[in-house]
Design an enzyme around this catalytic site. Structure first.
Site, PDB file in Angstrom:
ATOM      1  N   LYS A 121     138.875 121.250 -24.686  1.00 31.94           N
ATOM      2  CA  LYS A 121     138.351 122.124 -25.755  1.00 31.94           C
ATOM      3  C   LYS A 121     137.535 123.240 -25.107  1.00 31.94           C
ATOM      4  CE  LYS A 121     138.960 118.316 -28.864  1.00 31.94           C
ATOM      5  NZ  LYS A 121     138.599 117.584 -30.058  1.00 31.94           N
ATOM      6  N   ASN A 171     142.113 117.065 -23.292  1.00 28.80           N
ATOM      7  CA  ASN A 171     141.888 118.352 -23.961  1.00 28.80           C
ATOM      8  C   ASN A 171     140.404 118.665 -23.823  1.00 28.80           C
ATOM      9  OD1 ASN A 171     141.623 120.548 -25.608  1.00 28.80           O
ATOM     10  ND2 ASN A 171     142.065 119.463 -27.525  1.00 28.80           N
ATOM     11  N   GLY A 213     136.554 112.973 -32.343  1.00 27.02           N
ATOM     12  CA  GLY A 213     135.168 113.208 -31.949  1.00 27.02           C
ATOM     13  C   GLY A 213     134.146 112.466 -32.800  1.00 27.02           C
ATOM     14  N   SER A 251     139.141 109.718 -30.558  1.00 25.78           N
ATOM     15  CA  SER A 251     138.163 108.770 -30.016  1.00 25.78           C
ATOM     16  C   SER A 251     138.784 107.727 -29.078  1.00 25.78           C
ATOM     17  CB  SER A 251     137.387 108.102 -31.153  1.00 25.78           C
ATOM     18  OG  SER A 251     136.664 109.072 -31.894  1.00 25.78           O
ATOM     19  N   GLU A 310     147.093 112.755 -34.345  1.00 22.55           N
ATOM     20  CA  GLU A 310     145.631 112.714 -34.331  1.00 22.55           C
ATOM     21  C   GLU A 310     145.109 112.737 -35.765  1.00 22.55           C
ATOM     22  OE1 GLU A 310     144.103 114.353 -30.308  1.00 22.55           O
ATOM     23  OE2 GLU A 310     144.108 115.953 -31.789  1.00 22.55           O
ATOM     24  N   GLU A 364     141.931 121.507 -34.874  1.00 23.95           N
ATOM     25  CA  GLU A 364     140.846 122.497 -34.855  1.00 23.95           C
ATOM     26  C   GLU A 364     141.419 123.906 -34.985  1.00 23.95           C
ATOM     27  OE1 GLU A 364     139.037 121.010 -31.268  1.00 23.95           O
ATOM     28  OE2 GLU A 364     138.466 119.207 -32.365  1.00 23.95           O
ATOM     29  N   HIS A 424     146.728 122.050 -32.698  1.00 21.37           N
ATOM     30  CA  HIS A 424     145.608 121.107 -32.767  1.00 21.37           C
ATOM     31  C   HIS A 424     144.896 121.296 -34.109  1.00 21.37           C
ATOM     32  CE1 HIS A 424     141.784 119.149 -31.977  1.00 21.37           C
ATOM     33  NE2 HIS A 424     142.406 118.494 -31.007  1.00 21.37           N
TER      34      HIS A 424
HETATM   35  O1  LIG Z   1     142.593 116.756 -28.559  1.00 17.48           O
HETATM   36  C1  LIG Z   1     141.881 115.751 -28.570  1.00 17.48           C
HETATM   37  C2  LIG Z   1     141.392 115.210 -29.816  1.00 17.48           C
HETATM   38  O2  LIG Z   1     140.912 116.189 -30.654  1.00 17.48           O
HETATM   39  C3  LIG Z   1     140.570 113.977 -29.708  1.00 17.48           C
HETATM   40  O3  LIG Z   1     139.238 114.251 -29.380  1.00 17.48           O
HETATM   41  P1  LIG Z   1     138.259 113.022 -29.057  1.00 17.48           P
HETATM   42  O4  LIG Z   1     138.938 112.202 -28.027  1.00 17.48           O
HETATM   43  O5  LIG Z   1     137.002 113.664 -28.582  1.00 17.48           O
HETATM   44  O6  LIG Z   1     138.109 112.252 -30.351  1.00 17.48           O
END
Ligand SMILES: O=C[C@H](O)COP(=O)(O)O
Length: 250
Positions: free
Chosen positions: A11, A9, A172, A212, A166, A96, A94
């Site tokens: 983002k 992803n 993150g 993460s 998640e 977010e 998601h």
């Molecule tokens: O969609 C992915 C997640 O929000 C995980 O993000 P991350 O791997 O940067 O922690």
């Protein structure tokens, strides 16, 4: 036997030239037999990525869609439009989007149904906030979000859904859920799906862990009985790291 799936992803990262440079690097490398590999990119990158990755095992996904096909919804993109581009997957719900764009379980459900209407595979995200985990509500939150997302989804469709668990506090932050903890919650999500569809359908649904995940910990998650891959943010942005994630999912 469920086929593992790694989904990156991105983002709100990468311009078109950056996306194309990534595609050139991962071609022939992030392609491992027995593992599904998907890059979920910003809308602006999708046509270029679909073209650049044509004929490879790396599939392209979007990060959102609107549940209507068209209409006066300024700034939105529909499943119809994504399908037209050759996109195959779409991330829905998601955390977010739930947090910053007020997506409710009802909206998430409408989006899942819209994805199916257009032949897109939904990657449905569920997961608890830190305060919910601390209050012992992790499983309740995941149950409500999961069953909400699958409302009106047939058994034939359900087996195609990819669920991504998640925990929000792990996204993150560098703080990943332990593999055992993630497996326990994912096992619980599977139980809820078994309650709705029966064990055979629930056993066929792929459930990823996200939060993460990196090349250094992917194998730990993949060794768990219920974890079928990962939804990866930060570590999916660099080709070398993405390739290692796909290799690590085998
Ligand atoms: O969609 C992915 C997640 O929000 C995980 O993000 P991350 O791997 O940067 O922690």
């Amino acid at each position: 036997m469920r086929k593992p799936i790694i989904a990156g992803n991105w983002k709100m990262f990468k311009t078109v030239p950056e996306a194309l440079a990534f595609a050139a690097e991962v071609k022939g490398k992030a392609e491992v037999d027995g593992v599904d590999s998907v890059i979920c990119a910003p809308f602006t990158n999708l046509p270029a990525l679909v073209e650049a990755l044509k004929g490879t095992q790396v599939k392209v996904g979007a990060q959102n869609l609107h549940f209507e096909d068209n209409g006066a919804f300024t700034g939105e993109i529909s499943g119809l439009m994504l399908k037209e581009l050759g996109v195959e997957y779409v991330i829905i719900g998601h955390s977010e989007r739930r947090a910053y764009f007020a997506e409710t379980d009802e909206i998430v459900n409408k989006k899942v149904l819209a994805a199916f209407k257009h032949g897109l595979t939904p990657i449905v995200c569920v997961g608890e906030k830190l305060e919910e985990r601390e209050a012992g509500q992790t499983k309740d939150v995941c149950r409500v979000q999961t069953l909400g997302a699958f409302e009106g989804v047939s058994a034939e469709q359900a087996v195609q859904v990819v669920v991504a668990y998640e925990p929000i506090w792990a996204i993150g932050t560098g703080k990943s859920s332990t593999a055992d903890d993630a497996n326990e919650v994912i096992g619980y999500i599977r139980e809820q799906l078994a309650g709705k569809y029966g064990a055979a359908v629930a056993d066929a649904i792929r459930i990823q862990y996200g939060g993460s995940v990196k090349p250094g910990n992917i194998r730990e998650y993949m060794q768990q009985s219920h974890i079928d891959g990962a939804l990866v943010g930060g570590a999916s942005l660099e080709p070398a790291s993405y390739i290692q994630l796909v290799e690590g999912a085998k």
